[in-house]
Design an enzyme around this catalytic site. Structure first.
Site, short mmCIF file in Angstrom:
data_model
loop_
_atom_site.label_atom_id
_atom_site.label_comp_id
_atom_site.label_asym_id
_atom_site.label_seq_id
_atom_site.Cartn_x
_atom_site.Cartn_y
_atom_site.Cartn_z
N LYS A 159 80.91 34.89 16.89
CA LYS A 159 81.62 35.79 15.98
C LYS A 159 82.92 36.20 16.69
O LYS A 159 83.12 37.36 17.06
CB LYS A 159 80.73 36.99 15.65
CG LYS A 159 80.94 37.47 14.22
CD LYS A 159 79.83 38.38 13.78
CE LYS A 159 80.30 39.29 12.64
NZ LYS A 159 80.88 38.60 11.50
N1 PMP Z 1 78.94 33.83 8.24
C1 PMP Z 1 80.05 34.47 8.64
C2 PMP Z 1 81.31 33.68 8.86
C3 PMP Z 1 80.01 35.87 8.83
O1 PMP Z 1 81.11 36.52 9.21
C4 PMP Z 1 78.81 36.56 8.58
C5 PMP Z 1 78.76 38.06 8.76
N2 PMP Z 1 78.45 38.41 10.08
C6 PMP Z 1 77.68 35.84 8.18
C7 PMP Z 1 77.78 34.47 8.02
C8 PMP Z 1 76.36 36.52 7.95
O2 PMP Z 1 75.84 36.97 9.17
P1 PMP Z 1 74.87 38.24 9.28
O3 PMP Z 1 73.74 37.99 8.36
O4 PMP Z 1 74.46 38.27 10.70
O5 PMP Z 1 75.67 39.42 8.88
#
Ligand code: PMP
Length: 307
Positions: A159
């Site tokens: 991330k």
């Molecule tokens: N894909 C991306 C590119 C994201 O930014 C997110 C948000 N964090 C997600 C998927 C979903 O991840 P999560 O369920 O951990 O929030």
């Protein structure tokens, strides 16, 4: 969506007032995207605020730092405690929490290791990203003309702040064309994910979601929904699928911290299923929100009470 101001931000090991949490203009991350972050939600439980997925979010933050070769001068426990403290200090209940590690001042070169790692945690009120109507009735989305970055370009599993230049293109295009969101394809043309969400397709009774090799972020909610759906007896297949599967799917939905479980009712103006929230999506939503709201016991230990 402006950020609602709170009183305190945790910055480099101590709480500072919102207006005092600043960076210098030479901050490396501003120039080159050398940051990693997380997004978590706390929910209003009967006994006080409860954070969903604290451990896996903090673990992913440390994984992102490892890939970007950012040294964090804190343990995972220290960051978890600081996250909890940030919610408590600000008197928040249901809120969004944003931990952010970034390369500060120290070098103009691209080797971020020469700049010191700084860390901040902010938390603030945050409603539903795609609205209550979107959660209930579904959202209209498009397949983006932007691809998700290829695996040997950016590190999609992280991330990292820099990755979100790609997500920004996807979001701006969707906004300009009147869609709620864009879905990217990966470098091979397979479905990848939304700009900030993972995607699931219900097709002839089985549930499909793109695998880690399709340049997705491994969402915390993605893993929870896979677990819930399997427990509910559905076959869940983590495998690549093509764009046209979106159009013929019986149901589609997004998962993510910001969107929770949001149904998709059309893609490229093509109606999905009956054009609203499908029955399997609804069952999964009910189970997910039941656990979060405390109506269904949290047997997985996904919620962390902050008191
Ligand atoms: N894909 C991306 C590119 C994201 O930014 C997110 C948000 N964090 C997600 C998927 C979903 O991840 P999560 O369920 O951990 O929030």
């Amino acid at each position: 969506m402006a950020i609602p101001k709170t009183e305190w931000i945790w910055h480099n090991g101590q709480f500072v007032k919102w207006d005092d949490a600043n960076v210098h203009i030479t901050t490396h991350a501003l120039h080159y995207g050398s940051s990693v972050f997380e997004g978590l939600r706390s929910y209003a439980a009967k006994a006080g605020p409860a954070i969903l997925g604290l451990d896996p979010h903090v673990q992913r933050l440390f994984d992102s730092c490892r890939v970007l070769r950012m040294d964090l001068p804190y343990t995972q426990d220290q960051i978890s405690s600081a996250i909890i403290e940030t919610v408590l200090r600000n008197g928040l209940n249901a809120c969004y929490i944003r931990p952010l590690a970034y390369k500060g001042t120290g070098t103009i070169t691209l080797d971020a290791r020469k700049a010191q790692t700084e860390f901040a945690i902010m938390a603030f009120d945050f409603g539903s990203l795609m609205g209550a109507d979107g959660l209930e009735n579904g959202v209209d989305v498009m397949v983006s003309s932007w691809r998700r970055m290829a695996p040997d370009t950016h590190a999609g599993m992280t991330k990292a702040g820099g990755n979100y230049v790609n997500s920004g293109f996807v979001t701006m295009e969707a906004n300009d064309l009147g869609y709620m969101e864009g879905i990217t394809l990966d470098v091979n043309g397979h479905v990848s994910e939304g700009s900030g969400e993972n995607i699931f397709a219900v097709y002839r009774g089985a549930i499909y979601t793109p695998p880690v090799g399709a340049s997705i972020l491994l969402g915390v909610n993605r893993s929870y929904i896979i677990a819930l759906a399997r427990e509910m007896g559905y076959e869940v297949r983590e495998e690549t699928f093509p764009r046209e599967m979106l159009y013929v799917a019986d149901e589609l939905f997004f998962t993510g911290t910001a969107v929770e479980v949001t149904p998709i009712r059309s893609v490229d103006r093509i109606k999905i299923g009956n054009g609203s929230c499908g029955p399997i999506t609804k069952r999964i939503q009910d189970q997910f929100f039941g656990i979060i709201n405390g109506a269904i016991p949290d047997t997985h230990g996904w919620m962390t009470l902050v008191k």
